[in-house]
Design a protein around this motif. Structure first.
Motif, PDB file in Angstrom:
ATOM      1  N   ASN A 182     -30.633  -9.911  23.026  1.00 40.75           N
ATOM      2  CA  ASN A 182     -31.613 -10.393  22.050  1.00 40.75           C
ATOM      3  C   ASN A 182     -30.918 -10.677  20.713  1.00 40.75           C
ATOM      4  OD1 ASN A 182     -34.048 -11.041  20.842  1.00 40.75           O
ATOM      5  ND2 ASN A 182     -34.590  -8.912  20.447  1.00 40.75           N
ATOM      6  N   PHE A 183     -31.067 -11.916  20.234  1.00 40.42           N
ATOM      7  CA  PHE A 183     -30.435 -12.356  18.994  1.00 40.42           C
ATOM      8  C   PHE A 183     -31.477 -12.878  18.019  1.00 40.42           C
ATOM      9  CE2 PHE A 183     -26.967 -12.418  21.925  1.00 40.42           C
ATOM     10  CZ  PHE A 183     -25.810 -12.253  21.179  1.00 40.42           C
ATOM     11  N   ALA A 184     -31.058 -12.990  16.766  1.00 37.29           N
ATOM     12  CA  ALA A 184     -31.855 -13.643  15.728  1.00 37.29           C
ATOM     13  C   ALA A 184     -30.923 -14.601  14.992  1.00 37.29           C
ATOM     14  CB  ALA A 184     -32.445 -12.628  14.764  1.00 37.29           C
ATOM     15  N   LEU A 185     -31.497 -15.676  14.490  1.00 34.63           N
ATOM     16  CA  LEU A 185     -30.733 -16.663  13.732  1.00 34.63           C
ATOM     17  C   LEU A 185     -31.345 -16.776  12.349  1.00 34.63           C
ATOM     18  CD1 LEU A 185     -28.550 -18.908  13.701  1.00 34.63           C
ATOM     19  CD2 LEU A 185     -30.331 -20.481  14.509  1.00 34.63           C
ATOM     20  N   TYR A 186     -30.521 -16.591  11.329  1.00 30.89           N
ATOM     21  CA  TYR A 186     -30.976 -16.627   9.946  1.00 30.89           C
ATOM     22  C   TYR A 186     -30.253 -17.731   9.190  1.00 30.89           C
ATOM     23  CZ  TYR A 186     -32.329 -11.857  11.139  1.00 30.89           C
ATOM     24  OH  TYR A 186     -32.856 -10.752  11.756  1.00 30.89           O
ATOM     25  N   CYS A 187     -30.982 -18.384   8.302  1.00 24.58           N
ATOM     26  CA  CYS A 187     -30.382 -19.357   7.400  1.00 24.58           C
ATOM     27  C   CYS A 187     -30.706 -18.927   5.978  1.00 24.58           C
ATOM     28  CB  CYS A 187     -30.944 -20.755   7.657  1.00 24.58           C
ATOM     29  SG  CYS A 187     -30.356 -21.976   6.463  1.00 24.58           S
ATOM     30  N   THR A 188     -29.672 -18.842   5.146  1.00 20.22           N
ATOM     31  CA  THR A 188     -29.873 -18.500   3.739  1.00 20.22           C
ATOM     32  C   THR A 188     -29.245 -19.570   2.863  1.00 20.22           C
ATOM     33  OG1 THR A 188     -27.834 -17.190   3.673  1.00 20.22           O
ATOM     34  CG2 THR A 188     -29.880 -16.005   4.177  1.00 20.22           C
ATOM     35  N   ASN A 189     -29.720 -19.634   1.634  1.00 20.94           N
ATOM     36  CA  ASN A 189     -29.113 -20.551   0.677  1.00 20.94           C
ATOM     37  C   ASN A 189     -27.960 -19.835  -0.039  1.00 20.94           C
ATOM     38  OD1 ASN A 189     -30.285 -18.899  -1.279  1.00 20.94           O
ATOM     39  ND2 ASN A 189     -31.880 -20.367  -1.810  1.00 20.94           N
ATOM     40  N   GLU A 190     -27.400 -20.484  -1.036  1.00 19.99           N
ATOM     41  CA  GLU A 190     -26.244 -19.908  -1.737  1.00 19.99           C
ATOM     42  C   GLU A 190     -26.590 -18.634  -2.505  1.00 19.99           C
ATOM     43  OE1 GLU A 190     -23.210 -23.230  -2.983  1.00 19.99           O
ATOM     44  OE2 GLU A 190     -25.265 -23.847  -3.542  1.00 19.99           O
ATOM     45  N   ASN A 191     -27.884 -18.416  -2.793  1.00 22.70           N
ATOM     46  CA  ASN A 191     -28.316 -17.206  -3.496  1.00 22.70           C
ATOM     47  C   ASN A 191     -28.704 -16.082  -2.540  1.00 22.70           C
ATOM     48  OD1 ASN A 191     -28.004 -18.520  -5.977  1.00 22.70           O
ATOM     49  ND2 ASN A 191     -30.052 -19.399  -5.816  1.00 22.70           N
ATOM     50  N   GLY A 192     -28.563 -16.325  -1.238  1.00 26.29           N
ATOM     51  CA  GLY A 192     -28.891 -15.310  -0.252  1.00 26.29           C
ATOM     52  C   GLY A 192     -30.364 -15.262   0.135  1.00 26.29           C
ATOM     53  N   GLU A 193     -31.161 -16.195  -0.344  1.00 25.51           N
ATOM     54  CA  GLU A 193     -32.582 -16.233   0.007  1.00 25.51           C
ATOM     55  C   GLU A 193     -32.744 -16.804   1.409  1.00 25.51           C
ATOM     56  OE1 GLU A 193     -33.669 -18.847  -3.136  1.00 25.51           O
ATOM     57  OE2 GLU A 193     -34.088 -17.222  -4.532  1.00 25.51           O
ATOM     58  N   ILE A 194     -33.566 -16.163   2.231  1.00 23.30           N
ATOM     59  CA  ILE A 194     -33.784 -16.624   3.604  1.00 23.30           C
ATOM     60  C   ILE A 194     -34.633 -17.888   3.584  1.00 23.30           C
ATOM     61  CG2 ILE A 194     -34.830 -16.076   5.830  1.00 23.30           C
ATOM     62  CD1 ILE A 194     -34.033 -13.189   5.399  1.00 23.30           C
ATOM     63  N   LEU A 195     -34.096 -18.946   4.196  1.00 27.45           N
ATOM     64  CA  LEU A 195     -34.789 -20.231   4.276  1.00 27.45           C
ATOM     65  C   LEU A 195     -35.428 -20.439   5.639  1.00 27.45           C
ATOM     66  CD1 LEU A 195     -31.986 -22.453   2.708  1.00 27.45           C
ATOM     67  CD2 LEU A 195     -33.958 -21.441   1.536  1.00 27.45           C
ATOM     68  N   SER A 196     -34.824 -19.889   6.666  1.00 26.39           N
ATOM     69  CA  SER A 196     -35.302 -20.065   8.027  1.00 26.39           C
ATOM     70  C   SER A 196     -34.896 -18.858   8.845  1.00 26.39           C
ATOM     71  CB  SER A 196     -34.702 -21.334   8.644  1.00 26.39           C
ATOM     72  OG  SER A 196     -35.107 -21.493   9.977  1.00 26.39           O
ATOM     73  N   GLU A 197     -35.747 -18.507   9.792  1.00 29.34           N
ATOM     74  CA  GLU A 197     -35.474 -17.343  10.640  1.00 29.34           C
ATOM     75  C   GLU A 197     -36.048 -17.622  12.022  1.00 29.34           C
ATOM     76  OE1 GLU A 197     -36.705 -12.649  10.469  1.00 29.34           O
ATOM     77  OE2 GLU A 197     -36.723 -13.814   8.629  1.00 29.34           O
ATOM     78  N   VAL A 198     -35.216 -17.467  13.031  1.00 24.85           N
ATOM     79  CA  VAL A 198     -35.661 -17.624  14.417  1.00 24.85           C
ATOM     80  C   VAL A 198     -35.374 -16.304  15.118  1.00 24.85           C
ATOM     81  CG1 VAL A 198     -35.410 -18.929  16.560  1.00 24.85           C
ATOM     82  CG2 VAL A 198     -35.061 -20.086  14.356  1.00 24.85           C
ATOM     83  N   GLN A 199     -36.434 -15.648  15.565  1.00 20.82           N
ATOM     84  CA  GLN A 199     -36.316 -14.339  16.212  1.00 20.82           C
ATOM     85  C   GLN A 199     -36.385 -14.482  17.732  1.00 20.82           C
ATOM     86  OE1 GLN A 199     -35.857 -11.289  14.804  1.00 20.82           O
ATOM     87  NE2 GLN A 199     -35.788 -12.130  12.747  1.00 20.82           N
ATOM     88  N   ASP A 200     -36.057 -13.424  18.407  1.00 23.76           N
ATOM     89  CA  ASP A 200     -36.197 -13.318  19.866  1.00 23.76           C
ATOM     90  C   ASP A 200     -35.513 -14.433  20.638  1.00 23.76           C
ATOM     91  OD1 ASP A 200     -37.680 -10.943  19.657  1.00 23.76           O
ATOM     92  OD2 ASP A 200     -39.525 -12.083  19.316  1.00 23.76           O
ATOM     93  N   ILE A 201     -34.266 -14.690  20.291  1.00 25.02           N
ATOM     94  CA  ILE A 201     -33.458 -15.635  21.058  1.00 25.02           C
ATOM     95  C   ILE A 201     -32.770 -14.822  22.147  1.00 25.02           C
ATOM     96  CG2 ILE A 201     -31.536 -17.258  20.990  1.00 25.02           C
ATOM     97  CD1 ILE A 201     -32.117 -17.613  17.981  1.00 25.02           C
ATOM     98  N   SER A 202     -33.077 -15.121  23.374  1.00 26.51           N
ATOM     99  CA  SER A 202     -32.493 -14.391  24.488  1.00 26.51           C
ATOM    100  C   SER A 202     -31.368 -15.220  25.091  1.00 26.51           C
ATOM    101  CB  SER A 202     -33.559 -14.103  25.547  1.00 26.51           C
ATOM    102  OG  SER A 202     -32.998 -13.397  26.611  1.00 26.51           O
ATOM    103  N   LEU A 203     -30.154 -14.681  25.044  1.00 28.30           N
ATOM    104  CA  LEU A 203     -29.023 -15.424  25.585  1.00 28.30           C
ATOM    105  C   LEU A 203     -27.875 -14.513  25.917  1.00 28.30           C
ATOM    106  CD1 LEU A 203     -26.596 -16.199  23.113  1.00 28.30           C
ATOM    107  CD2 LEU A 203     -28.779 -16.852  22.176  1.00 28.30           C
ATOM    108  N   ARG A 204     -26.988 -15.023  26.747  1.00 23.80           N
ATOM    109  CA  ARG A 204     -25.764 -14.309  27.084  1.00 23.80           C
ATOM    110  C   ARG A 204     -24.666 -14.901  26.216  1.00 23.80           C
ATOM    111  NH1 ARG A 204     -24.923 -12.948  33.151  1.00 23.80           N
ATOM    112  NH2 ARG A 204     -24.734 -10.885  32.291  1.00 23.80           N
ATOM    113  N   PHE A 205     -24.260 -14.164  25.215  1.00 21.16           N
ATOM    114  CA  PHE A 205     -23.234 -14.594  24.281  1.00 21.16           C
ATOM    115  C   PHE A 205     -22.331 -13.404  24.059  1.00 21.16           C
ATOM    116  CE2 PHE A 205     -21.973 -15.823  19.796  1.00 21.16           C
ATOM    117  CZ  PHE A 205     -21.290 -16.963  20.143  1.00 21.16           C
ATOM    118  N   TYR A 206     -21.046 -13.598  24.216  1.00 18.88           N
ATOM    119  CA  TYR A 206     -20.091 -12.493  24.153  1.00 18.88           C
ATOM    120  C   TYR A 206     -20.080 -11.807  22.788  1.00 18.88           C
ATOM    121  CZ  TYR A 206     -15.673 -10.011  23.907  1.00 18.88           C
ATOM    122  OH  TYR A 206     -14.724  -9.054  23.715  1.00 18.88           O
ATOM    123  N   PHE A 207     -20.150 -12.589  21.724  1.00 13.67           N
ATOM    124  CA  PHE A 207     -19.996 -12.052  20.375  1.00 13.67           C
ATOM    125  C   PHE A 207     -21.302 -11.487  19.827  1.00 13.67           C
ATOM    126  CE2 PHE A 207     -16.738 -15.296  20.916  1.00 13.67           C
ATOM    127  CZ  PHE A 207     -15.601 -14.568  20.618  1.00 13.67           C
TER     128      PHE A 207
END
Length: 135
Positions: free
Chosen positions: A88-113
């Protein structure tokens, strides 16, 4: 016969936090201008991102980032794919000030890292280590 004194010691069990396995550690060798590749919808990818997507089979991540662009209104974006638990992964996007612009939760995938950081500068998707190489 010589007697040996054996001293018993109670050792505290120290639970250490698991070190996160970041893809950026493996793909940290890009330090000069290399090829830039056309990707999709007017976006380009750096040599490092090209190698990463081919080596780790994560074109889907670039697709997701490009899909989110219509909702974002900033030229510089920091993207972080983060393992939450198991597959289970999440993907976050922030601007240069660290403010969250976009968030995608519950990404299910097989990723080594456990982590992957990418940067979007105008219409280029690159690795953070490449951020000062391309203007």
């Amino acid at each position: 016969m010589e007697k040996t004194l054996i001293k018993k010691t109670n050792f505290m069990r120290i639970k250490r936090a698991k070190k996160r396995n970041s893809a950026n550690t493996l793909y940290d060798m890009y330090k000069s201008v290399e090829d830039v590749y056309d990707f999709k919808a007017g976006y380009h990818i750096s040599q490092g991102v090209f190698d990463l997507t081919n080596g780790e089979d994560c074109d889907w991540l670039l697709e997701l980032i490009v899909q989110e662009q219509s909702r974002l209104n900033t030229e510089v974006q920091n993207w972080h794919l983060k393992r939450i638990e198991g597959e289970n992964f999440a993907l976050y996007c922030t601007n240069e000030n660290g403010e969250i612009l976009s968030e995608v939760q519950d990404i299910s995938l097989r990723f080594y890292f456990d982590d992957l950081y990418l940067l979007v500068k105008k219409n280029l998707i690159c690795l953070p280590i490449e951020s000062n190489i391309y203007s």
